[in-house]
Design a protein around this motif. Structure first.
Motif, PDB file in Angstrom:
ATOM      1  N   HIS A  57       0.803  -1.235   0.031  1.00 15.06           N
ATOM      2  CA  HIS A  57       0.004   0.032  -0.058  1.00 15.06           C
ATOM      3  C   HIS A  57       0.801   1.163   0.012  1.00 15.06           C
ATOM      4  N   LYS A  58       2.020   1.136   0.918  1.00 17.54           N
ATOM      5  CA  LYS A  58       2.798   2.458   1.039  1.00 17.54           C
ATOM      6  C   LYS A  58       3.579   2.633  -0.336  1.00 17.54           C
ATOM      7  N   ILE A  59       3.957   1.584  -0.804  1.00 17.52           N
ATOM      8  CA  ILE A  59       4.720   1.692  -2.144  1.00 17.52           C
ATOM      9  C   ILE A  59       4.193   2.070  -3.345  1.00 17.52           C
ATOM     10  N   LEU A  60       2.793   1.904  -3.641  1.00 12.30           N
ATOM     11  CA  LEU A  60       1.914   2.164  -4.534  1.00 12.30           C
ATOM     12  C   LEU A  60       1.552   3.472  -4.263  1.00 12.30           C
ATOM     13  N   PHE A  61       1.149   3.986  -3.068  1.00 10.14           N
ATOM     14  CA  PHE A  61       0.957   5.517  -2.658  1.00 10.14           C
ATOM     15  C   PHE A  61       2.146   6.261  -3.221  1.00 10.14           C
ATOM     16  N   ALA A  62       3.460   5.659  -2.743  1.00  9.16           N
ATOM     17  CA  ALA A  62       4.583   6.590  -3.272  1.00  9.16           C
ATOM     18  C   ALA A  62       4.738   6.847  -4.691  1.00  9.16           C
ATOM     19  N   PHE A  63       4.195   5.863  -5.467  1.00 13.02           N
ATOM     20  CA  PHE A  63       3.910   5.993  -6.878  1.00 13.02           C
ATOM     21  C   PHE A  63       2.895   6.960  -7.429  1.00 13.02           C
ATOM     22  N   GLY A  64       2.141   7.749  -6.627  1.00 12.36           N
ATOM     23  CA  GLY A  64       1.325   8.519  -6.936  1.00 12.36           C
ATOM     24  C   GLY A  64      -0.150   7.925  -7.084  1.00 12.36           C
ATOM     25  N   LEU A  65      -0.230   6.426  -6.617  1.00 11.06           N
ATOM     26  CA  LEU A  65      -1.542   5.949  -6.860  1.00 11.06           C
ATOM     27  C   LEU A  65      -2.315   6.183  -5.622  1.00 11.06           C
ATOM     28  N   ARG A  66      -3.738   5.551  -5.527  1.00 13.30           N
ATOM     29  CA  ARG A  66      -4.647   5.906  -4.563  1.00 13.30           C
ATOM     30  C   ARG A  66      -5.098   4.220  -4.332  1.00 13.30           C
ATOM     31  N   PRO A  67      -4.487   3.604  -3.726  1.00 13.12           N
ATOM     32  CA  PRO A  67      -4.926   2.212  -3.583  1.00 13.12           C
ATOM     33  C   PRO A  67      -5.827   2.289  -2.251  1.00 13.12           C
ATOM     34  N   LYS A  68      -6.776   1.272  -2.360  1.00  7.61           N
ATOM     35  CA  LYS A  68      -7.697   1.246  -1.157  1.00  7.61           C
ATOM     36  C   LYS A  68      -7.308  -0.400  -0.518  1.00  7.61           C
ATOM     37  N   ASN A  69      -7.769  -0.433   0.716  1.00  8.83           N
ATOM     38  CA  ASN A  69      -7.281  -1.526   1.463  1.00  8.83           C
ATOM     39  C   ASN A  69      -8.594  -1.848   2.317  1.00  8.83           C
ATOM     40  N   ILE A  70      -9.001  -3.287   1.774  1.00 14.97           N
ATOM     41  CA  ILE A  70     -10.032  -3.821   2.856  1.00 14.97           C
ATOM     42  C   ILE A  70      -9.569  -5.232   3.348  1.00 14.97           C
ATOM     43  N   LEU A  71     -10.184  -5.663   4.061  1.00 14.39           N
ATOM     44  CA  LEU A  71     -10.167  -7.228   4.833  1.00 14.39           C
ATOM     45  C   LEU A  71     -11.219  -7.950   4.359  1.00 14.39           C
ATOM     46  N   ARG A  72     -10.902  -9.049   3.654  1.00 21.58           N
ATOM     47  CA  ARG A  72     -11.553  -9.986   2.921  1.00 21.58           C
ATOM     48  C   ARG A  72     -11.409 -11.306   3.842  1.00 21.58           C
ATOM     49  N   GLU A  74      -9.701 -13.370   6.227  1.00 22.54           N
ATOM     50  CA  GLU A  74      -8.411 -13.021   7.009  1.00 22.54           C
ATOM     51  C   GLU A  74      -7.220 -12.463   6.173  1.00 22.54           C
ATOM     52  N   GLN A  75      -7.567 -12.183   4.876  1.00 23.62           N
ATOM     53  CA  GLN A  75      -6.718 -11.577   4.201  1.00 23.62           C
ATOM     54  C   GLN A  75      -6.910  -9.930   3.907  1.00 23.62           C
ATOM     55  N   ASN A  76      -5.773  -9.316   3.788  1.00 24.19           N
ATOM     56  CA  ASN A  76      -5.891  -8.014   3.359  1.00 24.19           C
ATOM     57  C   ASN A  76      -5.815  -7.737   1.853  1.00 24.19           C
ATOM     58  N   VAL A  77      -6.671  -7.197   1.222  1.00 26.56           N
ATOM     59  CA  VAL A  77      -6.679  -6.788  -0.453  1.00 26.56           C
ATOM     60  C   VAL A  77      -6.460  -5.467  -0.410  1.00 26.56           C
ATOM     61  N   ILE A  78      -5.659  -5.340  -1.493  1.00 30.42           N
ATOM     62  CA  ILE A  78      -5.127  -3.900  -1.817  1.00 30.42           C
ATOM     63  C   ILE A  78      -5.649  -3.876  -3.257  1.00 30.42           C
ATOM     64  N   TYR A  79      -6.572  -2.853  -3.523  1.00 27.92           N
ATOM     65  CA  TYR A  79      -7.175  -2.682  -4.915  1.00 27.92           C
ATOM     66  C   TYR A  79      -7.227  -1.470  -5.526  1.00 27.92           C
ATOM     67  N   LEU A  80      -7.313  -1.509  -6.926  1.00 28.76           N
ATOM     68  CA  LEU A  80      -7.439  -0.272  -7.511  1.00 28.76           C
ATOM     69  C   LEU A  80      -8.664  -0.398  -8.609  1.00 28.76           C
ATOM     70  N   LYS A  81      -9.351   0.876  -8.711  1.00 28.01           N
ATOM     71  CA  LYS A  81     -10.382   0.378  -9.826  1.00 28.01           C
ATOM     72  C   LYS A  81     -10.584   1.767 -10.756  1.00 28.01           C
ATOM     73  N   ASP A  82      -9.588   2.495 -10.770  1.00 27.17           N
ATOM     74  CA  ASP A  82      -9.389   3.565 -11.666  1.00 27.17           C
ATOM     75  C   ASP A  82      -8.653   3.145 -12.870  1.00 27.17           C
ATOM     76  N   ALA A  83      -9.085   3.457 -13.860  1.00 31.65           N
ATOM     77  CA  ALA A  83      -8.497   2.874 -15.294  1.00 31.65           C
ATOM     78  C   ALA A  83      -6.976   3.512 -15.364  1.00 31.65           C
ATOM     79  N   GLU A  84      -6.865   4.743 -15.268  1.00 33.74           N
ATOM     80  CA  GLU A  84      -5.575   5.293 -15.218  1.00 33.74           C
ATOM     81  C   GLU A  84      -4.820   4.585 -14.281  1.00 33.74           C
ATOM     82  N   GLU A  85      -5.035   4.433 -13.346  1.00 35.69           N
ATOM     83  CA  GLU A  85      -3.977   3.885 -12.003  1.00 35.69           C
ATOM     84  C   GLU A  85      -3.639   2.555 -12.498  1.00 35.69           C
ATOM     85  N   ILE A  86      -4.584   1.857 -13.050  1.00 36.54           N
ATOM     86  CA  ILE A  86      -4.401   0.466 -13.334  1.00 36.54           C
ATOM     87  C   ILE A  86      -3.367   0.313 -14.426  1.00 36.54           C
ATOM     88  N   ALA A  87      -3.487   1.506 -15.456  1.00 38.10           N
ATOM     89  CA  ALA A  87      -2.601   1.465 -16.570  1.00 38.10           C
ATOM     90  C   ALA A  87      -1.128   1.965 -15.895  1.00 38.10           C
TER      91      ALA A  87
END
Length: 205
Positions: A57-72, A74-87
């Protein structure tokens, strides 16, 4: 069996060499637990990585992205839903071929969405036009059956006759048939006047 978009990305980046440890870390996380949906259906990229979720999460954020973090579970899930950020993620992990395919699918999806919006818009306008024409015809028939079109002025009578004889024509086409021809707004004004007369007559019944 057809490979998924995720599988194609993993194959492309599995042997990539990175001098930047953060890019290498993101690549390793994707190979281990990254999943990306088919861009033609939705934009969604996620990493399921309970042990390294905070670091990722921290590394992605350092690259200027805005990842979301949820608990699914017992596992942490980091996800992105913006097309530009996925690119951007595909650029970071040097999935060049997959990035090109992703962008092509984005364009294809955008074109399809624009076509659908255009079709829906035109269909709605057509339905509106057909509905308005039907209301006009019913108003004219009501007047004809309850007093006759002789109640109308010469101008209104001419428009009424043209509408009855040409139910499928647009207002522009009806206007061109009149003598002298008039524009769409003029035809619309006369037909609205006819509908108003019919409504007033209905109130008396």
């Amino acid at each position: 069996m057809k490979k998924s978009f995720t599988q194609k990305i993993r194959e492309e980046i599995s042997e990539k060499k990175f001098s930047d440890i953060n890019r290498a870390f993101i690549r390793n996380c994707f190979v281990a637990s990254g999943v990306i949906s088919d861009p033609l259906s939705s934009y969604h990229l996620e990493f399921v990585n309970a042990k390294n979720a905070d670091k990722l999460h921290k590394i992605l954020f350092a690259f200027g992205l805005r990842p979301k973090n949820i608990l699914r579970g017992e596992q942490n899930v980091i996800y992105l839903k913006d097309a530009e950020e996925i690119a951007d993620v595909l650029k970071i992990i040097r999935a060049d071929k997959s990035l090109l395919a992703f962008e092509e699918m984005r364009v294809e999806k955008a074109i399809a969405n624009n076509v659908n919006r255009r079709v829906n818009f035109e269909t709605a306008n057509l339905n509106k036009t057909v509905g308005a024409a039907q209301n006009q015809i019913e108003a004219i028939k009501f007047i004809a059956e309850n007093g006759g079109l002789s109640l109308l002025s010469a101008q209104l009578k001419e428009v009424a006759r043209m509408r009855l004889e040409n139910e499928g024509l647009s207002l522009v086409e009806i206007g061109e048939l009149l003598n002298p021809p008039i524009g769409k707004s003029g035809v619309n004004h006369r037909l609205r006047k006819i509908c108003e007369i019919a409504r007033n007559m209905q109130k008396e019944f």
